[in-house]
Design a protein around this motif. Structure first.
Motif, PDB file in Angstrom:
ATOM      1  N   LEU A   1      39.064 -46.464 -12.351  1.00 43.06           N
ATOM      2  CA  LEU A   1      39.540 -45.323 -13.140  1.00 43.06           C
ATOM      3  C   LEU A   1      38.514 -44.913 -14.178  1.00 43.06           C
ATOM      4  O   LEU A   1      38.327 -43.728 -14.459  1.00 43.06           O
ATOM      5  CB  LEU A   1      40.863 -45.678 -13.828  1.00 43.06           C
ATOM      6  CG  LEU A   1      42.119 -45.556 -12.969  1.00 43.06           C
ATOM      7  CD1 LEU A   1      43.312 -46.153 -13.686  1.00 43.06           C
ATOM      8  CD2 LEU A   1      42.389 -44.090 -12.612  1.00 43.06           C
ATOM      9  N   MET A   2      37.831 -45.911 -14.753  1.00 45.63           N
ATOM     10  CA  MET A   2      36.843 -45.578 -15.782  1.00 45.63           C
ATOM     11  C   MET A   2      35.774 -44.653 -15.220  1.00 45.63           C
ATOM     12  O   MET A   2      35.369 -43.691 -15.880  1.00 45.63           O
ATOM     13  CB  MET A   2      36.243 -46.856 -16.354  1.00 45.63           C
ATOM     14  CG  MET A   2      37.254 -47.546 -17.254  1.00 45.63           C
ATOM     15  SD  MET A   2      36.510 -48.526 -18.505  1.00 45.63           S
ATOM     16  CE  MET A   2      36.523 -50.067 -17.654  1.00 45.63           C
ATOM     17  N   GLY A   3      35.343 -44.931 -13.998  1.00 40.78           N
ATOM     18  CA  GLY A   3      34.347 -44.069 -13.363  1.00 40.78           C
ATOM     19  C   GLY A   3      34.879 -42.673 -13.078  1.00 40.78           C
ATOM     20  O   GLY A   3      34.229 -41.672 -13.377  1.00 40.78           O
ATOM     21  N   PHE A   4      36.087 -42.605 -12.528  1.00 36.72           N
ATOM     22  CA  PHE A   4      36.691 -41.306 -12.211  1.00 36.72           C
ATOM     23  C   PHE A   4      36.856 -40.463 -13.463  1.00 36.72           C
ATOM     24  O   PHE A   4      36.592 -39.271 -13.478  1.00 36.72           O
ATOM     25  CB  PHE A   4      38.073 -41.503 -11.575  1.00 36.72           C
ATOM     26  CG  PHE A   4      38.029 -41.632 -10.082  1.00 36.72           C
ATOM     27  CD1 PHE A   4      37.599 -40.574  -9.286  1.00 36.72           C
ATOM     28  CD2 PHE A   4      38.430 -42.800  -9.459  1.00 36.72           C
ATOM     29  CE1 PHE A   4      37.569 -40.679  -7.904  1.00 36.72           C
ATOM     30  CE2 PHE A   4      38.398 -42.920  -8.078  1.00 36.72           C
ATOM     31  CZ  PHE A   4      37.967 -41.867  -7.299  1.00 36.72           C
ATOM     32  N   LEU A   5      37.322 -41.103 -14.533  1.00 36.81           N
ATOM     33  CA  LEU A   5      37.602 -40.354 -15.754  1.00 36.81           C
ATOM     34  C   LEU A   5      36.321 -39.862 -16.416  1.00 36.81           C
ATOM     35  O   LEU A   5      36.295 -38.800 -17.025  1.00 36.81           O
ATOM     36  CB  LEU A   5      38.445 -41.200 -16.708  1.00 36.81           C
ATOM     37  CG  LEU A   5      39.870 -41.422 -16.173  1.00 36.81           C
ATOM     38  CD1 LEU A   5      40.611 -42.461 -16.982  1.00 36.81           C
ATOM     39  CD2 LEU A   5      40.652 -40.105 -16.179  1.00 36.81           C
ATOM     40  N   LYS A   6      35.265 -40.619 -16.255  1.00 32.42           N
ATOM     41  CA  LYS A   6      33.988 -40.167 -16.812  1.00 32.42           C
ATOM     42  C   LYS A   6      33.587 -38.843 -16.170  1.00 32.42           C
ATOM     43  O   LYS A   6      33.167 -37.904 -16.863  1.00 32.42           O
ATOM     44  CB  LYS A   6      32.922 -41.227 -16.564  1.00 32.42           C
ATOM     45  CG  LYS A   6      31.593 -40.910 -17.202  1.00 32.42           C
ATOM     46  CD  LYS A   6      30.637 -42.072 -17.081  1.00 32.42           C
ATOM     47  CE  LYS A   6      29.283 -41.707 -17.671  1.00 32.42           C
ATOM     48  NZ  LYS A   6      28.346 -42.837 -17.590  1.00 32.42           N
ATOM     49  N   ALA A   7      33.752 -38.762 -14.860  1.00 37.75           N
ATOM     50  CA  ALA A   7      33.419 -37.519 -14.161  1.00 37.75           C
ATOM     51  C   ALA A   7      34.385 -36.398 -14.553  1.00 37.75           C
ATOM     52  O   ALA A   7      33.978 -35.254 -14.752  1.00 37.75           O
ATOM     53  CB  ALA A   7      33.459 -37.747 -12.655  1.00 37.75           C
TER      54      ALA A   7
END
Ligand code: ADP
Ligand code: MG
Length: 632
Positions: A134-140
């Motif tokens: 989720l951390m990666g998705f939210l960064k984008a």
């Protein structure tokens, strides 16, 4: 209202209003999970829509109840939750607790998450695979949605790393409120930690006048054993001491039983909660003053070379030990009994290894593909899995038919990504739907979703138990353990009273509590597949259907197959490793040209469990793309 975080609320509100990303660090018990959502909502009660993720469903449900209570509203209106198989939220829900898995699923359906103004990732320090993802998705997503606010909440570790990942986001600290917890170690290691735990519970129950007890054990098996031992002890309980209410708490338990640990037991009884690491963080179990810590937990370990995972019992980390101890000091001073020596404690790893580094990444990779990420190696991972692990998982997804030759997701892959099951089990179910053996396969998949349904009898009881199970092996027409499992389930359903069912289970070394949960899981899975419950629950399966069932499993477990060599040993199709049929299997000692298995355990040697016979040409029929490629 005297929570440490309350004093800081004005500053926090101001920061949340100003920052797009905030890292909030605070000791357990400071009030993060229950208070922060309320602070954010108060910025704009009309419009704020807040999602707060939790690694575990029991925490999500419990927090929603607690916050709803504090706000004097009912769950499902202003405050709600969404977890696998249960949604208690609606259009008016401004504060929604959900598991990280559910938020990921929502992301696949609505990539911009436009239904939320704020996302809070809670317990980020636990570093579960899904939170990391989720951390990666939210960064984008933050780049696409300038109106989105993100808050990362964590216990006191990793703050700098979270901040660096989000372009040096501001880090805020809140002081914890922890009552003093006295800790005790064993002078010498014990052989049988379950036995030691039970004795410690009895000592506490005799020596301390009030206060509930929380015991951490490795897994369901240990918890069931301790439950039985404590129930037996209770028979000769002295009249002066308050009676014990023994309550298990593990992930596979049905929700209403999980929730029982938060209630006051009836009568003047004292709660003894026997839990896995599910209770390690997030949860406040009211009344608990004493923690007994076995120092062990179960982790899933992925064997790259074999393409299989298995659960291992291993020592916890120092940070887990601290979290466990903290559960005793949530409401008042407490005591923590560690069932290991102080030296052992010093030898523990300081942190748990992030899940993404030790688990099968097939499921997250499928989610990434489904979300349109073509090159998973180049994706902005918070923690990049090993390349070897990613390659193995991509191969697995290809074998399942979820990815095509070019590595793009297939329509089948999309359906798999949306089912709340591991990709290989999802593949089995979808295949069964098409093949018309859905009901029998649902029975079996439901059984497989429960840990330790069939218990392993003591070696000197094994022959006796095998003999009693024999009629069911016969009924399954030699088609192996998966179909024996279904025969057992069908017979269990047909039994009359609860007592009758319990006695029968005891006789056959079947876990009665687990067996009683199968129906519930089946119903939930049916809901996901959107199929109506059919009344062919006791349909006797024909030989042709049995073959179909095994072929469905082959569609999901094509990597878990082995061929018999002339010397009668088995070698895995993938990796060419020697594997033995476990003595508990109905296929033990039988010969067949090839086998499929759904479980792998490693003790002194590699064993396959849940074994069924297959024919070589089925492999060719079910997974030609996979086999041909391997030969090429
Ligand atoms: P954090 O997320 O910082 O660990 P929480 O917001 O979960 O803290 O809880 C803060 C405090 O609120 C707990 O220490 C406890 O005193 C109280 N609390 C929270 N949930 C409950 C509950 N379900 N029952 C009783 N007290 C609770
Ligand atoms: Mg919390």
């Amino acid at each position: 209202m005297s929570l440490p975080i309350t004093a800081a609320q004005d500053v926090l509100r101001e920061k949340f209003a100003k920052n797009r990303v905030t890292i909030l660090v605070g000791e357990t018990g400071s009030g993060k999970s229950t208070q922060v959502p309320k602070f954010i909502r108060s910025l704009d009660p009309e419009h704020e829509r807040i999602a707060i993720t939790q690694p575990r469903r029991v925490a999500a449900i419990n927090l929603a109840r607690r916050v709803a209570d504090e706000m004097k509203v009912s769950v499902g209106k202003e405050v709600g939750y969404t977890v696998r198989f249960s949604n208690m939220s609606g259009a008016s829900t401004g504060i929604k607790f959900l598991t990280d898995g559910m938020l990921l699923r929502e992301l696949l359906v609505k990539p911009k998450l436009s239904q939320y103004t704020t996302i809070v990732l809670d317990e980020a320090h636990e570093r579960t695979l899904l939170t990391d993802l989720l951390m990666g998705f939210l960064k984008a997503l933050l780049r696409q949605r300038t109106d989105l606010r993100l808050v990362i909440m964590s216990a006191t570790i990793d703050a700098e790393r979270f901040s660096a990942f989000y372009d040096d986001a501001e880090v805020l600290y809140v002081q914890g409120r922890m009552y003093n917890v006295e800790r005790f170690y064993l002078p010498a290691p014990v052989e049988d930690v379950v036995d030691a735990a039970v004795r410690t519970v009895v000592q506490i129950a005799m020596g301390e006048k009030t206060g509930d007890i929380l015991v951490f054990l490795a897994g369901q098996e240990e918890i069931d054993k301790a439950t039985d031992m404590l129930t037996e002890v209770a028979q000769s309980w002295p009249k002066e001491a308050p009676e014990l209410a023994v309550l298990p708490l593990y992930a596979a338990l049905p929700q209403n039983q999980q929730m029982a640990v938060f209630e006051r037991p009836k009568g003047n009884r004292r709660k003894v909660v026997l839990a896995t690491n599910i209770a390690e963080t997030s949860l406040t179990i009211p009344g608990v003053r004493y923690v007994v810590d076995s120092g062990l937990h179960k982790v899933k370990v992925w064997w790259h070379d074999l393409g299989l995972d298995s659960l291992l019992v291993v020592p916890i980390s120092q940070s887990s030990a601290a979290q466990r101890m903290g559960r005793a000091g949530r409401e008042a001073p407490g005591k923590c009994y560690r069932l290991y020596t102080e030296q052992d404690y010093r030898n523990l790893k300081t942190q748990n290894e992030p899940e993404v580094l030790r688990c099968d990444v097939a499921s997250p990779l499928l989610v990434l593909k489904c979300a349109g990420v073509d090159n998973v190696f180049k994706w902005d991972w918070f923690e990049r899995p090993q390349k070897k692990a990613m390659v193995a998982s991509l191969t697995q997804l290809y074998a399942l038919g979820a990815l095509d030759n070019a590595g793009a997701i297939t329509p089948l892959g999309r359906k798999m990504a949306l089912l709340p099951l591991a990709p290989h089990l999802a593949a089995v179910l979808l295949k069964a739907q098409a093949a018309g053996v859905e009901d029998a396969v649902l029975d079996i998949v439901s059984c497989l979703s429960i840990e330790n349904l069939l218990m392993n009898p003591h070696p000197d009881k094994r022959d006796d138990v095998n003999e009693k199970r024999q009629p069911f092996v016969q009924a399954s027409a030699g088609m192996g353990d998966l179909l024996v499992l279904r025969e057992l389930l069908v017979f269990f359903r047909g039994l009359g009273s609860r007592d009758e069912k319990r006695d029968w289970c005891r006789d056959l070394y079947i876990n009665f509590r687990a067996m009683s949960n199968v129906e519930d899981i089946k119903r939930q899975l049916q809901g996901y597949l959107k199929t109506k419950a059919r009344a062919d629950n006791d349909h006797r399966i024909t030989a042709a259907e049995a073959e179909q069932v095994i072929k469905c499993f082959l569609a999901g477990f094509v990597c878990n197959t082995a061929l018999m060599l002339p010397d009668r040993s088995y070698k895995t199709v993938v990796g060419s490793q020697t594997i033995n049929i476990h003595p508990s299997s109905s296929m033990f000692g039988k010969r067949t040209e090839a086998i499929i298995y759904t479980e792998y355990i490693f003790t002194t040697k590699a064993y396959a469990r849940m074994v069924s016979p297959i024919q070589l040409d089925w492999l060719q029929e079910i997974a030609p793309h996979f086999l041909n490629r391997r030969e090429a």
